[in-house]
Design an enzyme around this catalytic site. Structure first.
Site, PDB file in Angstrom:
ATOM      1  N   GLY A  55       0.786  -1.214   0.000  1.00  0.00           N
ATOM      2  CA  GLY A  55       0.000   0.000   0.000  1.00  0.00           C
ATOM      3  C   GLY A  55       0.819   1.265   0.000  1.00  0.00           C
ATOM      4  O   GLY A  55       0.280   2.355  -0.168  1.00  0.00           O
ATOM      5  N   TYR A  65      -9.603  -0.272  -3.049  1.00  0.00           N
ATOM      6  CA  TYR A  65     -10.593   0.142  -2.057  1.00  0.00           C
ATOM      7  C   TYR A  65     -11.976   0.076  -2.696  1.00  0.00           C
ATOM      8  O   TYR A  65     -12.231   0.755  -3.701  1.00  0.00           O
ATOM      9  CB  TYR A  65     -10.312   1.574  -1.580  1.00  0.00           C
ATOM     10  CG  TYR A  65      -8.991   1.723  -0.873  1.00  0.00           C
ATOM     11  CD1 TYR A  65      -8.910   1.696   0.516  1.00  0.00           C
ATOM     12  CD2 TYR A  65      -7.808   1.876  -1.589  1.00  0.00           C
ATOM     13  CE1 TYR A  65      -7.693   1.824   1.170  1.00  0.00           C
ATOM     14  CE2 TYR A  65      -6.587   2.000  -0.950  1.00  0.00           C
ATOM     15  CZ  TYR A  65      -6.536   1.974   0.434  1.00  0.00           C
ATOM     16  OH  TYR A  65      -5.331   2.097   1.069  1.00  0.00           O
ATOM     17  N   HIS A  71      -6.404  12.034   8.075  1.00  0.00           N
ATOM     18  CA  HIS A  71      -5.044  11.512   8.191  1.00  0.00           C
ATOM     19  C   HIS A  71      -4.147  12.147   7.140  1.00  0.00           C
ATOM     20  O   HIS A  71      -4.625  12.722   6.162  1.00  0.00           O
ATOM     21  CB  HIS A  71      -5.022   9.984   8.007  1.00  0.00           C
ATOM     22  CG  HIS A  71      -5.344   9.543   6.610  1.00  0.00           C
ATOM     23  ND1 HIS A  71      -6.624   9.587   6.084  1.00  0.00           N
ATOM     24  CD2 HIS A  71      -4.551   9.039   5.617  1.00  0.00           C
ATOM     25  CE1 HIS A  71      -6.606   9.137   4.841  1.00  0.00           C
ATOM     26  NE2 HIS A  71      -5.370   8.811   4.524  1.00  0.00           N
TER      27      HIS A  71
END
Length: 467
Positions: A172, A179, A190
């Site tokens: 990743g 996804y 994030h």
């Protein structure tokens, strides 16, 4: 190249780029170009690729995509008034076809709405109800293997040195992840691991809403999040790395933190920039592909990235190869822990960059040195002391990294009180379980704290303290 943007120094806006195929072909050159236009100031940019770029020629017929989702997650949200924490509960594996059927079922399908703004209002109003499934971090790619232009599996940036120099693949990060989303499945606030760049291509399906905070406001956002969720920050001062925090743009505006919003449609690409906090949600069933990448401008961010030390899945990349290659004049000071400077988004705070903490180096005598014939190993810990060997000059040795990336040690920290937080979520799940007769609640005192596994009828709910 047509660029659509509205930017100011105080509140930079998200730019959208429409490159020709010729302008699009060189990935790294294109990233340099959009940064020259100020795209990085918003922390997020959209790229509408040229029509000639077709990443998957066979299309996206679900019957022709034989894919297993090994660890789909159920997203449990707790909180109120625009301040929420998200806990991901692991579910049993399912095929992509089964996931699509769930996403389009009456329980999970997208509600009727007039436009994207109305759907956004419904998202924040119902964020804590009917927990969605999300198929995140699925290994693999939907792009054709012979795709040479903007192939997410091999973008050809300086992040490749992690693999070529170290022989390390980080799933990743320097490999692609898939996804698959449904209505209301979310990605919490994030920045990327090590504050890297990222690319996200929406292969098919319903749109995504993205929120982005300009990197210049990242430090202020961290302080606000720490105040809102103090109990979590007392346990980990990098709690945002846990990807559990959702705060609405309306709430953040009260703290003078600008939040930009943009909608990503199928066939469009989003680029996030170093230290660009972002979050968002899916409008319905869709599939995206993502990975990280780097440029020389990222290196100072990577050296000073805040690391979570309580999560066993924390990614820590050795910066040694990047500092050595691109900041040679600072390399010796950095090894010795005296590389003073500032975080690119915090210029008023002069401090030293953390020296290498994970590398094990092997120093071999060079051809120009006849005094030392045997190789020796030295660990570069938090405090590197090259003066221990007073008769040895670092210049006399060539250096070869033996171990460059290592998982940080994991010390479980009990940060979640299931009794207080999840009582209502479990009750909802209980009521949704199919049963011919009404069950009797045996947990009259609430959910047993630190429970790892609870069985209701034939269904299993996993509550793991390790997450």
């Amino acid at each position: 190249m047509e660029d659509i943007f509205e930017n100011s120094k105080s509140n930079p806006r998200i730019m959208t780029f429409y490159p020709t195929y010729e302008q699009f072909k060189n990935f790294s050159k294109f990233i340099t170009y959009i940064e020259s236009k100020g795209a990085h100031l918003a922390g997020l940019a959209k790229v509408v690729p040229p029509r000639e770029w077709v990443p998957r020629k066979s299309g996206y017929d679900i019957d022709h995509i034989n894919m297993l989702i090994p660890n789909p997650i159920l997203q449990l949200v707790s909180g109120k008034q625009g301040q929420y924490q998200v806990i991901n509960m692991q579910k049993r594996s399912m095929t992509l076809k089964d996931f699509k059927a769930e996403a389009e079922s009456q329980k999970y399908r997208t509600p009727v709405h007039f436009d994207h703004d109305e759907l956004e209002r419904k998202y924040w109003k119902n964020i804590a109800y009917v927990s969605p499934l999300y198929a995140a971090d699925v290994k693999g790619s939907l792009s054709d293997s012979d795709l040479d232009v903007w192939n997410i599996s091999r973008l050809g940036t300086i992040l490749d040195f992690v693999n070529t120099d170290y022989g390390i693949e980080i799933e990743g990060v320097n490999t692609a992840y898939l996804y698959f989303g449904m209505w209301k499945s979310s990605f919490a606030w994030h920045t990327e691991d090590m504050d890297l760049y990222s690319i996200n291509y929406l292969h098919f399906g319903e749109p995504k809403t993205w929120y982005a905070i300009p990197p210049a406001y990242g430090k202020r956002f961290e302080k606000v999040a720490a105040q809102m969720f103090k109990e979590h920050y007392d346990d980990c001062n990098a709690h945002l790395r846990h990807k559990m925090t959702m705060i609405s743009p309306k709430v953040l505006s009260h703290y003078n933190i600008p939040v930009n919003k943009i909608t990503q449609m199928a066939g469009e690409i989003m680029i996030t920039f170093p230290f660009g906090y972002h979050a968002g949600f899916n409008h319905g069933y869709n599939g995206a592909e993502s990975t990280n990448f780097a440029s020389p401008r990222w290196i100072e961010y990577g050296k000073r990235a805040r690391i979570c030390h309580c999560n066993r899945d924390t990614v820590k990349i050795s910066m040694e190869t990047f500092v050595r290659r691109f900041q040679a004049e600072r390399y010796e000071n950095w090894l010795n822990g005296v590389d003073y400077g500032y975080h690119p988004e915090d210029p008023g705070n002069i401090c030293r960059a953390p020296p290498p903490t994970l590398n094990v180096y092997e120093y071999k005598s060079s051809e120009s040195s006849g005094d030392y014939k045997q190789s020796r190993k030295r660990k570069a810990f938090q405090k590197v002391n090259l003066q221990n060997n007073t008769n040895v000059s670092l210049a006399e040795f060539s250096k070869e990294a033996i171990v460059r990336v290592r998982k940080l040690s994991y010390n479980p920290v009990n940060t979640v009180d299931y009794n207080a937080i999840f009582n209502d979520q479990i009750e909802r799940l209980w009521n949704q379980l199919p049963s011919e007769t009404v069950g009797r609640n045996l947990l009259t005192n609430g959910i047993i704290k630190n429970t790892n596994r609870m069985r209701f009828h034939t269904k299993t709910i996993i509550l793991s303290d390790d997450e």
